[in-house]
Design a protein around this motif. Structure first.
Motif, short mmCIF file in Angstrom:
data_model
loop_
_atom_site.label_atom_id
_atom_site.label_comp_id
_atom_site.label_asym_id
_atom_site.label_seq_id
_atom_site.Cartn_x
_atom_site.Cartn_y
_atom_site.Cartn_z
N ASP A 355 0.84 -1.19 0.00
CA ASP A 355 0.00 0.00 0.00
C ASP A 355 0.88 1.25 0.00
OD1 ASP A 355 -1.97 -1.88 0.27
OD2 ASP A 355 -2.74 -1.13 2.19
N ALA A 356 0.45 2.25 -0.72
CA ALA A 356 1.21 3.50 -0.82
C ALA A 356 0.90 4.38 0.39
CB ALA A 356 0.89 4.22 -2.11
N ASP A 357 1.35 3.93 1.56
CA ASP A 357 1.24 4.67 2.81
C ASP A 357 2.62 5.23 3.11
OD1 ASP A 357 -1.30 3.65 2.82
OD2 ASP A 357 -1.03 2.35 4.56
N LEU A 358 2.78 6.55 2.98
CA LEU A 358 4.09 7.17 3.05
C LEU A 358 4.03 8.46 3.86
CD1 LEU A 358 4.84 6.77 -0.75
CD2 LEU A 358 5.89 5.40 1.06
N VAL A 359 5.12 8.73 4.57
CA VAL A 359 5.23 9.94 5.37
C VAL A 359 6.51 10.66 4.94
CG1 VAL A 359 5.25 10.91 7.68
CG2 VAL A 359 4.20 8.69 7.29
N VAL A 360 6.39 11.93 4.62
CA VAL A 360 7.53 12.74 4.21
C VAL A 360 7.78 13.78 5.29
CG1 VAL A 360 8.51 14.21 2.43
CG2 VAL A 360 6.91 12.39 1.79
N MET A 361 9.03 13.81 5.82
CA MET A 361 9.35 14.69 6.94
C MET A 361 10.63 15.46 6.65
SD MET A 361 8.44 11.96 10.02
CE MET A 361 7.83 13.16 11.19
N ASP A 362 10.81 16.57 7.37
CA ASP A 362 11.98 17.41 7.12
C ASP A 362 13.14 17.08 8.04
OD1 ASP A 362 11.22 18.48 9.55
OD2 ASP A 362 10.78 20.49 8.78
N GLY A 363 13.04 15.98 8.78
CA GLY A 363 14.11 15.54 9.66
C GLY A 363 13.79 14.16 10.20
N SER A 364 14.47 13.79 11.26
CA SER A 364 14.26 12.47 11.86
C SER A 364 12.85 12.35 12.44
CB SER A 364 15.28 12.23 12.98
OG SER A 364 14.95 11.09 13.74
N HIS A 374 4.32 15.80 4.06
CA HIS A 374 3.29 15.11 3.28
C HIS A 374 2.95 13.79 3.95
CE1 HIS A 374 4.08 17.80 -0.16
NE2 HIS A 374 5.37 17.57 0.05
N VAL A 375 1.70 13.39 3.85
CA VAL A 375 1.25 12.06 4.25
C VAL A 375 0.38 11.51 3.13
CG1 VAL A 375 -0.07 10.68 5.90
CG2 VAL A 375 1.30 12.61 6.71
N PHE A 376 0.65 10.27 2.75
CA PHE A 376 -0.17 9.58 1.76
C PHE A 376 -0.70 8.29 2.37
CE2 PHE A 376 2.79 12.19 -0.59
CZ PHE A 376 2.02 12.73 -1.62
N ILE A 377 -2.00 8.06 2.22
CA ILE A 377 -2.61 6.80 2.62
C ILE A 377 -3.29 6.22 1.39
CG2 ILE A 377 -4.31 5.66 4.10
CD1 ILE A 377 -3.88 7.80 6.17
N ASN A 378 -2.88 5.01 1.02
CA ASN A 378 -3.36 4.38 -0.23
C ASN A 378 -3.11 5.31 -1.42
OD1 ASN A 378 -4.35 2.17 1.28
ND2 ASN A 378 -6.27 3.25 1.66
N GLY A 379 -1.99 6.03 -1.37
CA GLY A 379 -1.61 6.90 -2.48
C GLY A 379 -2.34 8.22 -2.54
N VAL A 380 -3.19 8.50 -1.56
CA VAL A 380 -3.98 9.73 -1.55
C VAL A 380 -3.41 10.68 -0.49
CG1 VAL A 380 -6.26 10.74 -1.18
CG2 VAL A 380 -6.04 8.52 -2.32
N ALA A 381 -3.14 11.91 -0.88
CA ALA A 381 -2.58 12.90 0.04
C ALA A 381 -3.56 13.21 1.15
CB ALA A 381 -2.21 14.16 -0.72
N GLN A 382 -3.04 13.33 2.38
CA GLN A 382 -3.84 13.62 3.56
C GLN A 382 -3.45 14.97 4.14
OE1 GLN A 382 -6.19 11.22 4.49
NE2 GLN A 382 -5.46 10.21 2.63
N PRO A 383 -4.37 15.64 4.84
CA PRO A 383 -4.01 16.89 5.51
C PRO A 383 -2.92 16.65 6.55
CG PRO A 383 -6.39 16.58 5.47
CD PRO A 383 -5.79 15.30 5.03
N THR A 384 -1.96 17.55 6.62
CA THR A 384 -0.92 17.44 7.63
C THR A 384 -1.16 18.41 8.79
OG1 THR A 384 0.46 18.99 6.38
CG2 THR A 384 0.83 16.63 6.02
N HIS A 385 -2.20 19.21 8.68
CA HIS A 385 -2.64 20.06 9.78
C HIS A 385 -4.16 19.96 9.85
CE1 HIS A 385 1.27 21.84 8.69
NE2 HIS A 385 1.38 22.08 9.98
N VAL A 386 -4.68 19.68 11.02
CA VAL A 386 -6.12 19.52 11.15
C VAL A 386 -6.56 20.13 12.48
CG1 VAL A 386 -5.88 17.20 12.17
CG2 VAL A 386 -8.03 17.88 11.09
#
Length: 391
Positions: A355-364, A374-386
């Protein structure tokens, strides 16, 4: 078919101990390719992640999110059944609230998949489900509806049912054994009857719910903090030849060598916060490192909402600070929990076909100062602020 290419990131795939530069192509909700110079399909969205780190979506092996959620109190909690100490027939999917703000908060922090289910008041509590942290109904969130059967040892069943015939650890063990004995006999009679309906035993919903455990299809998911409770769980699992995972393992560091010899997956936590009861008095952030160095397979958990799920990576960071190898800490919140709950074919690492579940971060991911880009769940971008009112 929707496609997105993450270009130029440093990939921490939870498989290889060292990160590497690569692009990641996601198509149809899956990871389609990993490498450099990938061909881009027509209409593919390109996301520049140069200078950023790409992690697998973080996975929680044990918690109660959706059944005991954000700001709901007793009125909204559905994770414990106090009317019956033996409730294997209960299913998490019938109590999860997809609209709970805790899901949006977790997804925004990069926690993309969780194993959630009944609490620990019952000797047998029911089945846990593996779900994604986004969706408007449970069916949209499901990875697997029934991944484990919850059972509990120690203080909780004693405290919750002290006036209803369960005031000692011996009573807890006896009640579990009785149900497993009955389930084995129920299974034997079902098999013996074959296609002859006249020989079938009377239907029993509780025993029917235990058949996947007896048949080795799902494990007992054993709430056990103290060392003696962990070994009682192991002893009973061996008696009946059933699979087992250990949840919490607060005193695991005291008996790490003995636990390592059993080769049982362990979910460690929640460690953040106060020792709120007697059996937590020896908890320490050193437990994951000691178990890991002994050769145990560990996951780190928040037991959400005990610790908010958004802090799962931070909890792994505390374990690193206490001596856990950083790569093993990453695995403890990705591929290890995926294996713990039996869904490693879908989530837990960055590999083609998953599954294309991915987290993109600017550090550790272990540092509180790191931001989620960025956060992707099943390849779909998710809000990173809610915000709460938006969830």
């Amino acid at each position: 078919m929707n496609a997105v290419l993450l270009r130029g990131g440093m990939v921490y795939d939870a498989v290889h101990s060292e990160p590497f530069d690569a692009d990641i192509l996601c198509e149809g909700g899956k990871i389609a390719a990993i490498g450099l110079g990938l061909s881009v399909p027509d209409g593919c969205e390109i996301v520049d992640v140069s200078g950023l780190r790409v992690y697998p979506g973080f996975v929680e092996a044990h918690g109660h999110i959706g059944l005991d959620g954000y700001g709901i109190g007793y009125e909204g909690q559905d994770y414990n059944e106090y009317g019956d100490i033996l409730t294997p027939q209960l299913r998490a999917i019938d109590g999860i609230k997809p609209g709970d703000y805790a899901f949006a908060e977790a997804a925004a922090a990069g926690v993309t998949c969780v194993c959630t289910g009944p609490g620990s008041s019952n000797v047998l509590g029911g089945t846990f489900a593996a779900i994604k942290t986004t969706g408007r109904r449970v069916e949209e969130m499901l990875v697997r509806a029934d991944v484990a059967m919850k059972c509990a040892f120690g203080e909780n069943p004693k405290r919750c049912y002290r006036e209803k015939g369960n005031s000692s650890r011996m009573s807890t063990a006896a009640k579990l054994r009785e149900m497993l004995f009955r389930a084995k006999e129920y299974d034997r009679r079902l098999r013996a009857a074959g296609n002859d309906e006249s020989k079938l035993p009377p239907f029993d919903m509780k025993l029917n719910a235990l058949l996947p455990v007896i048949r080795g299809e799902i494990p007992l998911k054993a709430h056990a903090h103290q060392a003696d409770d962990m070994f009682t769980a192991i002893r009973i699992a061996k008696e009946f030849g059933v699979k087992l995972t250990l949840e919490h393992c607060t005193e695991g560091h005291l008996v790490a060598d003995l636990l390592a010899a059993e080769h049982i997956p362990m979910a460690v936590g929640p460690t953040f916060g106060n020792a709120s009861k007697y059996e937590l008095r020896k908890k320490t952030w050193e437990t994951p490192a000691i178990l890991d160095k002994a050769g145990c397979t560990i996951s780190i958990i928040t037991d959400a909402p005990v610790t908010p799920l958004k802090f799962l990576p931070l909890c792994a960071g505390f374990a690193v600070h206490a001596g856990l190898d950083p790569f093993h800490a990453l695995q403890a919140i990705t591929i290890n929990p995926a294996k713990h709950i039996g869904i490693e074919d879908r989530v837990g690492s960055i590999e083609v076909g998953k599954d294309a579940d991915l987290v993109v971060m600017d550090g550790s991911c272990f540092e509180i100062s790191t931001s989620v880009a960025h956060v992707f769940i099943n390849g779909v971008a998710q809000p990173t602020h809610v915000r709460f009112e938006e969830a």
